[in-house]
Design a protein around this motif. Structure first.
Motif, PDB file in Angstrom:
ATOM      1  N   VAL A 162       7.330  -5.903   9.113  1.00 55.83           N
ATOM      2  CA  VAL A 162       7.289  -6.180   7.826  1.00 55.83           C
ATOM      3  C   VAL A 162       8.315  -5.986   7.069  1.00 55.83           C
ATOM      4  CG1 VAL A 162       5.710  -5.672   6.076  1.00 55.83           C
ATOM      5  CG2 VAL A 162       5.009  -4.966   8.262  1.00 55.83           C
ATOM      6  N   ARG A 163       8.851  -6.892   6.105  1.00 56.38           N
ATOM      7  CA  ARG A 163       9.815  -6.317   5.317  1.00 56.38           C
ATOM      8  C   ARG A 163      10.913  -5.638   5.757  1.00 56.38           C
ATOM      9  NH1 ARG A 163       7.491  -4.210   0.803  1.00 56.38           N
ATOM     10  NH2 ARG A 163       5.842  -5.869   1.350  1.00 56.38           N
ATOM     11  N   TYR A 202      15.903   3.621   6.921  1.00 58.17           N
ATOM     12  CA  TYR A 202      14.490   3.240   7.378  1.00 58.17           C
ATOM     13  C   TYR A 202      14.660   1.848   7.929  1.00 58.17           C
ATOM     14  CZ  TYR A 202      14.293   1.400   2.804  1.00 58.17           C
ATOM     15  OH  TYR A 202      14.462   0.780   1.748  1.00 58.17           O
ATOM     16  N   ILE A 212       9.116  -1.072   5.877  1.00 57.68           N
ATOM     17  CA  ILE A 212       8.273  -0.496   4.709  1.00 57.68           C
ATOM     18  C   ILE A 212       6.988  -0.897   4.833  1.00 57.68           C
ATOM     19  CG2 ILE A 212       8.021  -0.418   2.311  1.00 57.68           C
ATOM     20  CD1 ILE A 212      10.791  -1.075   1.975  1.00 57.68           C
ATOM     21  N   LYS A 240       3.189  -0.663   2.663  1.00 59.89           N
ATOM     22  CA  LYS A 240       2.556  -0.294   1.402  1.00 59.89           C
ATOM     23  C   LYS A 240       1.115   0.164   1.688  1.00 59.89           C
ATOM     24  CE  LYS A 240       0.710  -2.285  -2.721  1.00 59.89           C
ATOM     25  NZ  LYS A 240       0.762  -3.107  -3.879  1.00 59.89           N
ATOM     26  N   ILE A 266      -2.388   4.750 -11.778  1.00 55.54           N
ATOM     27  CA  ILE A 266      -1.636   4.600 -10.341  1.00 55.54           C
ATOM     28  C   ILE A 266      -0.465   5.880 -10.150  1.00 55.54           C
ATOM     29  CG2 ILE A 266      -0.509   3.301  -8.883  1.00 55.54           C
ATOM     30  CD1 ILE A 266      -2.871   1.798  -8.630  1.00 55.54           C
ATOM     31  N   ASP A 267      -0.373   6.343  -9.220  1.00 50.13           N
ATOM     32  CA  ASP A 267       0.849   7.144  -8.876  1.00 50.13           C
ATOM     33  C   ASP A 267       1.201   6.532  -7.622  1.00 50.13           C
ATOM     34  OD1 ASP A 267       1.617   9.094 -10.804  1.00 50.13           O
ATOM     35  OD2 ASP A 267       0.144  10.423 -10.212  1.00 50.13           O
ATOM     36  N   PHE A 268       2.684   7.007  -7.421  1.00 55.71           N
ATOM     37  CA  PHE A 268       3.361   6.470  -6.415  1.00 55.71           C
ATOM     38  C   PHE A 268       4.426   7.435  -5.786  1.00 55.71           C
ATOM     39  CE2 PHE A 268       7.549   4.448  -5.674  1.00 55.71           C
ATOM     40  CZ  PHE A 268       7.384   3.838  -4.519  1.00 55.71           C
ATOM     41  N   ILE A 283       6.611   8.338  -1.940  1.00 57.87           N
ATOM     42  CA  ILE A 283       7.215   7.602  -0.551  1.00 57.87           C
ATOM     43  C   ILE A 283       7.396   8.920   0.412  1.00 57.87           C
ATOM     44  CG2 ILE A 283       9.348   6.962   0.292  1.00 57.87           C
ATOM     45  CD1 ILE A 283       9.718   5.022  -2.248  1.00 57.87           C
ATOM     46  N   LYS A 335       9.266   3.593   6.267  1.00 56.51           N
ATOM     47  CA  LYS A 335       9.017   4.111   4.962  1.00 56.51           C
ATOM     48  C   LYS A 335       7.585   3.977   4.418  1.00 56.51           C
ATOM     49  CE  LYS A 335      11.698   4.108   0.538  1.00 56.51           C
ATOM     50  NZ  LYS A 335      13.105   3.819   0.392  1.00 56.51           N
ATOM     51  N   GLN A 390       5.071   3.422   1.577  1.00 51.15           N
ATOM     52  CA  GLN A 390       4.863   3.415   0.397  1.00 51.15           C
ATOM     53  C   GLN A 390       3.495   3.879  -0.010  1.00 51.15           C
ATOM     54  OE1 GLN A 390       5.515  -0.413  -1.813  1.00 51.15           O
ATOM     55  NE2 GLN A 390       7.338   0.054  -1.580  1.00 51.15           N
ATOM     56  N   TRP A 414       0.531   4.624  -2.491  1.00 45.79           N
ATOM     57  CA  TRP A 414      -0.065   4.534  -3.776  1.00 45.79           C
ATOM     58  C   TRP A 414      -1.331   5.025  -4.027  1.00 45.79           C
ATOM     59  CZ3 TRP A 414       2.823   1.463  -7.327  1.00 45.79           C
ATOM     60  CH2 TRP A 414       3.876   0.739  -6.814  1.00 45.79           C
ATOM     61  N   TYR A 456      -2.792  -3.459  -7.958  1.00 45.19           N
ATOM     62  CA  TYR A 456      -1.892  -3.000  -7.080  1.00 45.19           C
ATOM     63  C   TYR A 456      -2.501  -3.131  -5.677  1.00 45.19           C
ATOM     64  CZ  TYR A 456       0.355  -1.059 -11.235  1.00 45.19           C
ATOM     65  OH  TYR A 456       1.019  -0.907 -12.257  1.00 45.19           O
ATOM     66  N   GLY A 489      -0.681  -6.957  -1.184  1.00 39.96           N
ATOM     67  CA  GLY A 489       0.390  -6.547  -0.453  1.00 39.96           C
ATOM     68  C   GLY A 489       0.095  -5.320   0.254  1.00 39.96           C
ATOM     69  N   MET A 536      -0.835  -3.083   3.017  1.00 43.16           N
ATOM     70  CA  MET A 536      -1.053  -3.014   4.574  1.00 43.16           C
ATOM     71  C   MET A 536      -2.057  -2.122   5.031  1.00 43.16           C
ATOM     72  SD  MET A 536       2.763  -3.693   5.437  1.00 43.16           S
ATOM     73  CE  MET A 536       3.911  -4.061   4.022  1.00 43.16           C
TER      74      MET A 536
END
Ligand SMILES: Nc1nc2c(ncn2[C@@H]2O[C@H](COP(=O)(O)OP(=O)(O)OP(=O)(O)O)[C@@H](O)[C@H]2O)c(=O)[nH]1
Ligand SMILES: [Mg+2]
Lengths: 512, 213
Positions: free
Chosen positions: B4-5, B17, B20, B22, B55-57, B59, B70, B72, B74, B89, B92, B94
């Motif tokens: 992915v990405r 890394y 990523i 999510k 929402i809080d984010f 890593i 990495k 991510q 949420w 949110y 995308g 995963m």
């Protein structure tokens, strides 16, 4: 400076005369100004001169300290919305509110940074009583997570600690032991002992060092009720629709000041949900209020809202914060463009990393000053966005009657119910194939190429039409070549903006 | 491209890394979503936890099969009224972790509601995981068997955990990351089949989920 020694005067540290330098001079000016302002505030309070009071509150440092802040807030709030506590708690106000479970969950997570366990339990107790009392008095209001943060600011302002040994007249007040049992009392009972304790005018607790912490719960309640009815109605509907409408003003304010940043940072494309907690809580969630009397930013935000009588303050301050940080934000944006699935995520992630956490007190003071000097006018488009009973449109100069506010409130609730849970511009549909999968399959580049193709076609078409109309074709051509050039420099960070704009104007596609 | 990405070399903070992922946490208010995250990311359980608004984010970079991934993360607010915002949110994501509180029956019965919200708004490919938190408490109202049964019904893996005494917290995130990685790898083999082509990965309890609800 190792050789200098410090002297404590009025709890401030400053350099002694032996090393008298510019700093000390600045300090003296500052302290002189503060004592002048203190005097001015005390006089305005004593004389009931509300105009002077509001002017001082809007000025640098706001109301200075809680001793002055509490009475100043109350005086101003009461002048805007005369409110009779006694009558309000009698009519209605008995039945538990539907949101009390959520309130309990949030109160338990408040004042976590307060060290003294007794003080913490006591403040939580005062907070829960106040919120529950407001919502039982006005059951048409819906509680939102974040309202507890707003109310916690009021609890801190109306709480006083007194030194050990200072005689306090507690005869008229109930000394509520805010031990663990005291804390639990309100919600594991059926509510009967709450109304009992709700009628006492002040509660207190003894702290570890023998000092006394007390809260005048009547004043606290009054201030919170008026503040809620005047400024928080939009947030207390049973959905976030009108809150989302308020958030939509942030990009508009930014656009007025810096349309380049507005577009580059995609503020024309995404919903500004990243600002939600800051706006819902007037920054009290993100900038935890300090419990001491320090000139904390959060209290000054509230000072400004109350003295300016405007809920534009948080929206304007947030927009100014974005603008003040724009270079860092754009840099991070470019650095992270490949790290996020979509613009909503990217902007949110960048803002969360850069903005609130990375803002110094100095920056905040600048933001506050800028907000103080702002006209706090609504962006032109606001009327189309906001509902007409919004707190941003209904605040008048003169006093408002309770009945009036309650009428607005009920109309706003009706409107809210009729729009249902309309989402701003949410593109909530599942994308048929997720971007990461496209990337993994190497199909992403086809999309980009295709949009480039459309972009080029649009530009050519526009140029062609302009030349037909006999407009200054040459200048336009240069302009579009500039756009194409800048695209090259920016890499693939901006294609959507640069390419879609001519397309939009051509096809008259607005934002949907 | 692997996975992915895949991180492009032009990215300024690259090289630390390889990919990523999510990941999203959902569930009722108070079940301990933020506590699980804080335990995983900062390895602590402090008394000064705060409510999540919107929402809080966060890593965290982890090592999966020798690859630096990495994560991510949420974290979403549990109160119903925030759902219009939080679902924006889901796109995308995963991996999605559905959390309930083993001492609170209501949060458990709401999982089905969360499951359907997730199905409505997330990618069909997203890997789900059911987590029963607060396993340290002796006022349990939902048994491990009940949790397992629900997970089976929904066709998703299940973990019981405690953010407080750090039971299975890392496992939640590592299991999820591995399942996602396997899914990606196998989908690469599957190729360009349509999104409805159910991909059954050999991972434990990971049945392909239906598109209904
Ligand atoms: N005993 C125990 N308590 C926990 C555990 N995890 C969380 N808690 C408690 O549950 C409370 C709520 O946890 P949060 O992580 O804030 O809950 P949340 O799911 O993020 O809630 P919202 O942000 O409101 O959606 C915390 O204050 C903790 O005291 C756990 O593993 N064991
Ligand atoms: Mg949380």
């Amino acid at each position: 400076m190792a050789s200098s020694y410090t002297v404590r005067v009025n709890d401030h540290e400053f350099l002694s005369e032996s090393v008298m330098d510019e700093k000390s001079v600045v300090y003296f000016r500052h302290s002189e100004r503060l004592s002048k302002k203190t005097h001015g505030l005390s006089c305005a309070l004593a004389d009931g001169d509300l105009e002077a009071l509001a002017a001082l509150g809007r000025d640098t440092d706001g109301f200075l300290k809680h001793e002055l802040r509490g009475p100043a807030w109350l005086a101003l709030l009461k002048s805007r919305l005369p409110f009779d506590t006694a009558s309000s708690s009698k009519n209605g106000g008995g039945d538990p509110h539907r949101d009390e479970h959520q309130i309990a969950l949030d109160v338990k997570r408040s004042f976590g940074d307060i060290k003294d366990d007794n003080a913490k339990a006591f403040l939580r107790h005062a907070l829960e009583r106040t919120i529950v009392r407001v919502l039982r008095a006005f059951p048409q209001l819906s509680y939102y997570q974040g309202y507890h943060d707003v109310c916690a600011v009021f609890v801190l302002v109306f709480a006083h600690a007194s030194a050990p040994g200072v005689g306090h007249n507690l005869s008229a007040s109930t000394s509520s032991t805010a031990s663990a049992e005291g804390m639990d009392a309100p919600h594991d009972s059926d509510g009967s002992d709450i109304s009992e304790s709700l009628s006492s005018s002040s509660i207190s607790t003894k702290l570890a060092d023998d000092s006394l912490l007390l809260v005048d719960s009547e004043q606290l309640f009054e201030a919170v009720v008026i503040f809620t009815l005047l400024y928080l109605r939009d947030f207390m509907m049973n959905s976030l629709t009108f809150t989302i409408d308020q958030l939509a003003l942030i990009p508009l304010i930014v656009k007025q000041k810096d349309s380049y940043f507005y577009r580059t940072f995609q503020l024309d494309k995404i919903d500004p949900f990243f600002a939600l907690s800051s706006i819902l809580t007037l920054f009290s969630h993100d900038l935890r209020p300090q419990s001491d009397d320090a000139p904390s930013i959060v209290f000054q935000v509230f000072d400004l809202v109350i003295s300016a009588n405007s809920m534009m303050v948080p929206l304007v301050a947030y927009s100014y914060l974005l603008l003040a940080k724009k270079d860092d934000l754009l840099l991070r944006y470019k650095e992270n463009i490949d790290n996020f699935d979509n613009s909503t995520d990217l902007i949110h992630g960048v803002i969360q990393q850069e903005m609130i956490a990375g803002s110094s007190v100095q920056l905040w003071n600048d933001i506050l000053d800028a907000s103080r000097n702002s006209s706090l006018e609504l962006p032109r488009e606001s009327k189309k966005i906001l509902n007409k009973y919004s707190v941003l449109l209904t605040n008048s100069r003169g006093p408002i009657l309770l009945e009036e506010v309650l009428t607005w409130l009920s109309r706003e609730i009706c409107l809210n119910e009729s729009v249902g849970s309309r989402n701003a511009r949410l593109d909530n549909k599942k994308s048929p194939v997720p971007k990461w999968r496209l990337l993994a399959q190497g199909r992403g580049s086809i999309l980009v190429k295709f949009s480039l193709f459309i972009g080029v076609a649009a530009i050519l078409l526009k140029l062609y039409m302009q030349s037909l109309e006999g407009h200054q074709g040459h200048r336009r051509i240069e302009l579009y070549f500039d756009q194409i050039k800048s695209l090259k420099f920016l890499g693939l960070t901006q294609p959507r903006r640069v390419w879609l704009d001519p397309l939009k104007t051509l096809l008259k596609i607005g934002r949907t | 491209m692997s996975g992915v990405r895949t991180v492009s070399s032009s990215s300024a903070n690259a090289k630390s890394y390889d990919s990523i992922m999510k990941i999203l946490l959902v569930g009722d208010s108070g079940v301990g979503k933020s506590c699980l995250l804080v335990r995983f990311v900062e390895d602590k359980f402090s008394p000064s936890f705060i409510t999540t608004i919107g929402i809080d984010f966060k890593i965290k970079t982890v090592d999966i099969n020798g690859k630096k991934v990495k994560l991510q993360l949420w974290d979403t607010a549990g109160q119903e009224r925030f759902r219009t915002i939080t679902t924006a949110y889901y796109r995308g994501a995963m991996g999605i972790i559905l959390v309930y509180d083993v001492t609170d029956e209501r949060t458990f019965s709401n999982i089905k509601q969360w499951f359907s919200t997730v199905n409505q708004h997330a990618n069909d490919e997203a890997q789900l995981l059911l987590v029963g938190n607060k396993s340290d408490m002796d006022t349990r109202a939902v048994s491990t068997d009940q949790g397992e049964a629900l997970a089976k019904e929904l066709g998703i893996p299940f973990v019981e955990a405690s953010a407080k005494d750090d039971t299975n917290v890392n496992d939640i995130f590592f299991l999820l990351a591995k399942l996602i990685q396997e899914k990606i790898d196998s989908e690469k083999l599957v190729g360009n089949t349509g999104r409805d082509g159910s991909v059954n990965v050999g991972a434990a309890g990971n049945n392909s989920k239906s598109n209904c609800c």
